[in-house]
Write a protein that holds these residues in place. Structure first.
Motif, PDB file in Angstrom:
ATOM      1  N   MET A   1       0.790  -1.327   0.050  1.00 42.82           N
ATOM      2  CA  MET A   1       0.145  -0.017  -0.210  1.00 42.82           C
ATOM      3  C   MET A   1       0.833   1.490   0.004  1.00 42.82           C
ATOM      4  SD  MET A   1      -2.544   1.389   3.036  1.00 42.82           S
ATOM      5  CE  MET A   1      -4.052   1.030   2.817  1.00 42.82           C
ATOM      6  N   ARG A   2       0.641   2.184  -0.516  1.00 42.93           N
ATOM      7  CA  ARG A   2       1.241   3.545  -0.722  1.00 42.93           C
ATOM      8  C   ARG A   2       1.275   4.136   0.570  1.00 42.93           C
ATOM      9  NH1 ARG A   2       2.176   5.559  -6.162  1.00 42.93           N
ATOM     10  NH2 ARG A   2       0.847   4.467  -7.468  1.00 42.93           N
ATOM     11  N   THR A   3       2.486   4.667   1.144  1.00 46.61           N
ATOM     12  CA  THR A   3       2.647   5.052   2.331  1.00 46.61           C
ATOM     13  C   THR A   3       2.695   6.881   2.193  1.00 46.61           C
ATOM     14  OG1 THR A   3       4.789   4.639   2.767  1.00 46.61           O
ATOM     15  CG2 THR A   3       3.210   3.351   3.731  1.00 46.61           C
ATOM     16  N   ALA A   4       3.546   7.074   0.995  1.00 46.90           N
ATOM     17  CA  ALA A   4       3.688   8.379   0.825  1.00 46.90           C
ATOM     18  C   ALA A   4       2.871   9.133  -0.331  1.00 46.90           C
ATOM     19  CB  ALA A   4       5.101   8.526   0.183  1.00 46.90           C
ATOM     20  N   ARG A   5       2.662  10.262  -0.165  1.00 46.01           N
ATOM     21  CA  ARG A   5       1.578  11.099  -1.102  1.00 46.01           C
ATOM     22  C   ARG A   5       2.210  10.956  -2.353  1.00 46.01           C
ATOM     23  NH1 ARG A   5       0.145  16.589   1.161  1.00 46.01           N
ATOM     24  NH2 ARG A   5      -0.971  16.112  -0.622  1.00 46.01           N
ATOM     25  N   ARG A   6       1.537  11.180  -3.468  1.00 45.18           N
ATOM     26  CA  ARG A   6       1.939  11.342  -4.917  1.00 45.18           C
ATOM     27  C   ARG A   6       2.270  12.636  -5.067  1.00 45.18           C
ATOM     28  NH1 ARG A   6      -2.874   8.289  -8.351  1.00 45.18           N
ATOM     29  NH2 ARG A   6      -2.599   6.215  -7.092  1.00 45.18           N
ATOM     30  N   PRO A   7       3.530  12.659  -5.796  1.00 48.14           N
ATOM     31  CA  PRO A   7       4.043  14.092  -6.054  1.00 48.14           C
ATOM     32  C   PRO A   7       2.988  14.964  -6.751  1.00 48.14           C
ATOM     33  CG  PRO A   7       5.424  12.466  -7.026  1.00 48.14           C
ATOM     34  CD  PRO A   7       4.400  11.714  -6.542  1.00 48.14           C
ATOM     35  N   GLY A   8       2.995  16.210  -6.341  1.00 50.02           N
ATOM     36  CA  GLY A   8       1.960  17.056  -6.729  1.00 50.02           C
ATOM     37  C   GLY A   8       0.577  17.102  -6.300  1.00 50.02           C
ATOM     38  N   SER A   9       0.308  15.980  -5.478  1.00 54.39           N
ATOM     39  CA  SER A   9      -0.936  15.799  -5.074  1.00 54.39           C
ATOM     40  C   SER A   9      -1.375  17.119  -4.093  1.00 54.39           C
ATOM     41  CB  SER A   9      -1.313  14.561  -4.098  1.00 54.39           C
ATOM     42  OG  SER A   9      -0.388  14.729  -2.967  1.00 54.39           O
ATOM     43  N   ALA A  10      -2.742  17.292  -4.419  1.00 55.02           N
ATOM     44  CA  ALA A  10      -3.468  18.515  -3.700  1.00 55.02           C
ATOM     45  C   ALA A  10      -3.907  18.134  -2.132  1.00 55.02           C
ATOM     46  CB  ALA A  10      -4.666  18.909  -4.414  1.00 55.02           C
ATOM     47  N   GLU A  11      -4.256  19.228  -1.509  1.00 51.35           N
ATOM     48  CA  GLU A  11      -4.454  18.973  -0.208  1.00 51.35           C
ATOM     49  C   GLU A  11      -6.310  18.756  -0.068  1.00 51.35           C
ATOM     50  OE1 GLU A  11      -2.594  19.356   2.694  1.00 51.35           O
ATOM     51  OE2 GLU A  11      -1.233  19.515   1.042  1.00 51.35           O
ATOM     52  N   CYS A  12      -6.686  18.859  -1.088  1.00 55.25           N
ATOM     53  CA  CYS A  12      -8.301  18.605  -0.917  1.00 55.25           C
ATOM     54  C   CYS A  12      -8.531  16.994  -0.923  1.00 55.25           C
ATOM     55  CB  CYS A  12      -8.996  19.208  -2.383  1.00 55.25           C
ATOM     56  SG  CYS A  12     -10.680  18.719  -2.429  1.00 55.25           S
ATOM     57  N   GLY A  13      -9.494  16.737   0.080  1.00 54.09           N
ATOM     58  CA  GLY A  13      -9.629  15.184   0.110  1.00 54.09           C
ATOM     59  C   GLY A  13     -10.286  14.577  -1.368  1.00 54.09           C
ATOM     60  N   ILE A  14     -11.065  15.315  -1.967  1.00 56.12           N
ATOM     61  CA  ILE A  14     -11.649  14.991  -3.356  1.00 56.12           C
ATOM     62  C   ILE A  14     -10.603  14.766  -4.174  1.00 56.12           C
ATOM     63  CG2 ILE A  14     -13.169  15.507  -5.026  1.00 56.12           C
ATOM     64  CD1 ILE A  14     -15.100  16.862  -2.985  1.00 56.12           C
ATOM     65  N   ASP A  15      -9.766  15.646  -4.275  1.00 57.59           N
ATOM     66  CA  ASP A  15      -8.669  15.617  -5.433  1.00 57.59           C
ATOM     67  C   ASP A  15      -7.650  14.319  -5.144  1.00 57.59           C
ATOM     68  OD1 ASP A  15      -9.373  17.711  -6.826  1.00 57.59           O
ATOM     69  OD2 ASP A  15      -7.918  19.029  -5.826  1.00 57.59           O
ATOM     70  N   ALA A  16      -7.520  14.217  -3.756  1.00 54.77           N
ATOM     71  CA  ALA A  16      -6.590  13.073  -3.370  1.00 54.77           C
ATOM     72  C   ALA A  16      -7.399  11.558  -3.873  1.00 54.77           C
ATOM     73  CB  ALA A  16      -6.297  12.910  -1.865  1.00 54.77           C
ATOM     74  N   ALA A  17      -8.781  11.553  -3.525  1.00 57.27           N
ATOM     75  CA  ALA A  17      -9.700  10.541  -3.755  1.00 57.27           C
ATOM     76  C   ALA A  17      -9.732  10.232  -5.351  1.00 57.27           C
ATOM     77  CB  ALA A  17     -10.920  10.315  -3.438  1.00 57.27           C
ATOM     78  N   MET A  18      -9.858  11.354  -6.243  1.00 57.31           N
ATOM     79  CA  MET A  18      -9.863  11.256  -7.516  1.00 57.31           C
ATOM     80  C   MET A  18      -8.429  10.592  -8.264  1.00 57.31           C
ATOM     81  SD  MET A  18     -12.781  11.720  -8.253  1.00 57.31           S
ATOM     82  CE  MET A  18     -12.868  11.981 -10.070  1.00 57.31           C
ATOM     83  N   GLU A  19      -7.403  10.866  -7.652  1.00 61.84           N
ATOM     84  CA  GLU A  19      -6.142  10.560  -8.077  1.00 61.84           C
ATOM     85  C   GLU A  19      -5.944   8.823  -8.038  1.00 61.84           C
ATOM     86  OE1 GLU A  19      -2.686  11.993  -6.074  1.00 61.84           O
ATOM     87  OE2 GLU A  19      -3.247  13.883  -6.644  1.00 61.84           O
ATOM     88  N   VAL A  20      -6.796   8.389  -6.967  1.00 59.85           N
ATOM     89  CA  VAL A  20      -6.822   6.929  -6.718  1.00 59.85           C
ATOM     90  C   VAL A  20      -7.642   6.336  -7.874  1.00 59.85           C
ATOM     91  CG1 VAL A  20      -7.458   4.839  -5.275  1.00 59.85           C
ATOM     92  CG2 VAL A  20      -6.043   6.851  -4.283  1.00 59.85           C
ATOM     93  N   ILE A  21      -9.086   7.021  -8.201  1.00 60.17           N
ATOM     94  CA  ILE A  21     -10.226   6.296  -9.046  1.00 60.17           C
ATOM     95  C   ILE A  21      -9.959   6.906 -10.385  1.00 60.17           C
ATOM     96  CG2 ILE A  21     -11.703   5.645  -7.127  1.00 60.17           C
ATOM     97  CD1 ILE A  21     -13.479   8.004  -7.905  1.00 60.17           C
ATOM     98  N   GLY A  22      -9.023   7.936 -10.549  1.00 64.07           N
ATOM     99  CA  GLY A  22      -9.097   8.296 -11.971  1.00 64.07           C
ATOM    100  C   GLY A  22      -8.615   7.545 -12.898  1.00 64.07           C
ATOM    101  N   GLY A  23      -9.303   7.545 -14.193  1.00 59.90           N
ATOM    102  CA  GLY A  23      -8.922   6.552 -15.089  1.00 59.90           C
ATOM    103  C   GLY A  23     -10.383   6.127 -15.694  1.00 59.90           C
ATOM    104  N   LYS A  24     -10.702   5.703 -16.949  1.00 61.75           N
ATOM    105  CA  LYS A  24     -11.715   5.532 -17.411  1.00 61.75           C
ATOM    106  C   LYS A  24     -12.487   4.189 -16.970  1.00 61.75           C
ATOM    107  CE  LYS A  24     -14.127   4.442 -21.770  1.00 61.75           C
ATOM    108  NZ  LYS A  24     -13.632   4.292 -23.142  1.00 61.75           N
ATOM    109  N   TRP A  25     -11.648   3.196 -16.463  1.00 60.97           N
ATOM    110  CA  TRP A  25     -12.185   1.949 -16.216  1.00 60.97           C
ATOM    111  C   TRP A  25     -12.082   1.807 -14.586  1.00 60.97           C
ATOM    112  CZ3 TRP A  25     -14.723  -0.422 -19.771  1.00 60.97           C
ATOM    113  CH2 TRP A  25     -14.481  -0.155 -20.992  1.00 60.97           C
TER     114      TRP A  25
END
Length: 113
Positions: A1-25
């Motif tokens: 499991m990732r323990t570090a935040r992705r580079p350039g990730s935002a402070e907004c929880g929605i943005d953080a969640a969208m990084e995980v589920i982003g992608g068409k499928w």
């Protein structure tokens, strides 16, 4: 499991969640795995239009994010099964209200699945 935040990730929880589920499928993969664990070929059949390359890539990313578990069975031929982790289940639970909103406002109360 990732323990570090992705580079350039935002402070907004929605943005953080969208990084995980982003992608068409990815949301479709979550939906299918919420029903039951599946082998790669099963997932591919249940998601018409997804390419093998994209499905494999999304599954690797989701595994790295800790939302999908990849179980390798020591059998001949090899048997690999994908399932949701407890974190993946909570993500699906969090997406349920978004699905309800989509059914009500965009699908006119009907579900596409």
């Amino acid at each position: 499991m990732r323990t570090a935040r992705r580079p350039g990730s935002a402070e907004c929880g929605i943005d953080a969640a969208m990084e995980v589920i982003g992608g068409k499928w990815k949301s479709s993969i979550l939906w299918v795995l919420n029903e039951r664990p599946c082998r790669f070929g099963e997932l591919r059949r249940m998601l018409p239009g997804v390419t093998e390359k994209v499905l494999a890539s999304h599954l690797r990313e989701m595994e790295a994010d800790g939302i999908v578990h990849r179980e390798v069975y020591d059998e001949v031929p090899p048997h690999v099964e994908y399932s949701l982790t407890p974190l993946g289940v909570t993500l699906n639970d969090a997406l349920a209200p978004l699905g309800a909103w989509g059914r009500e406002h965009l699908l006119g109360g009907r579900d596409a699945h």
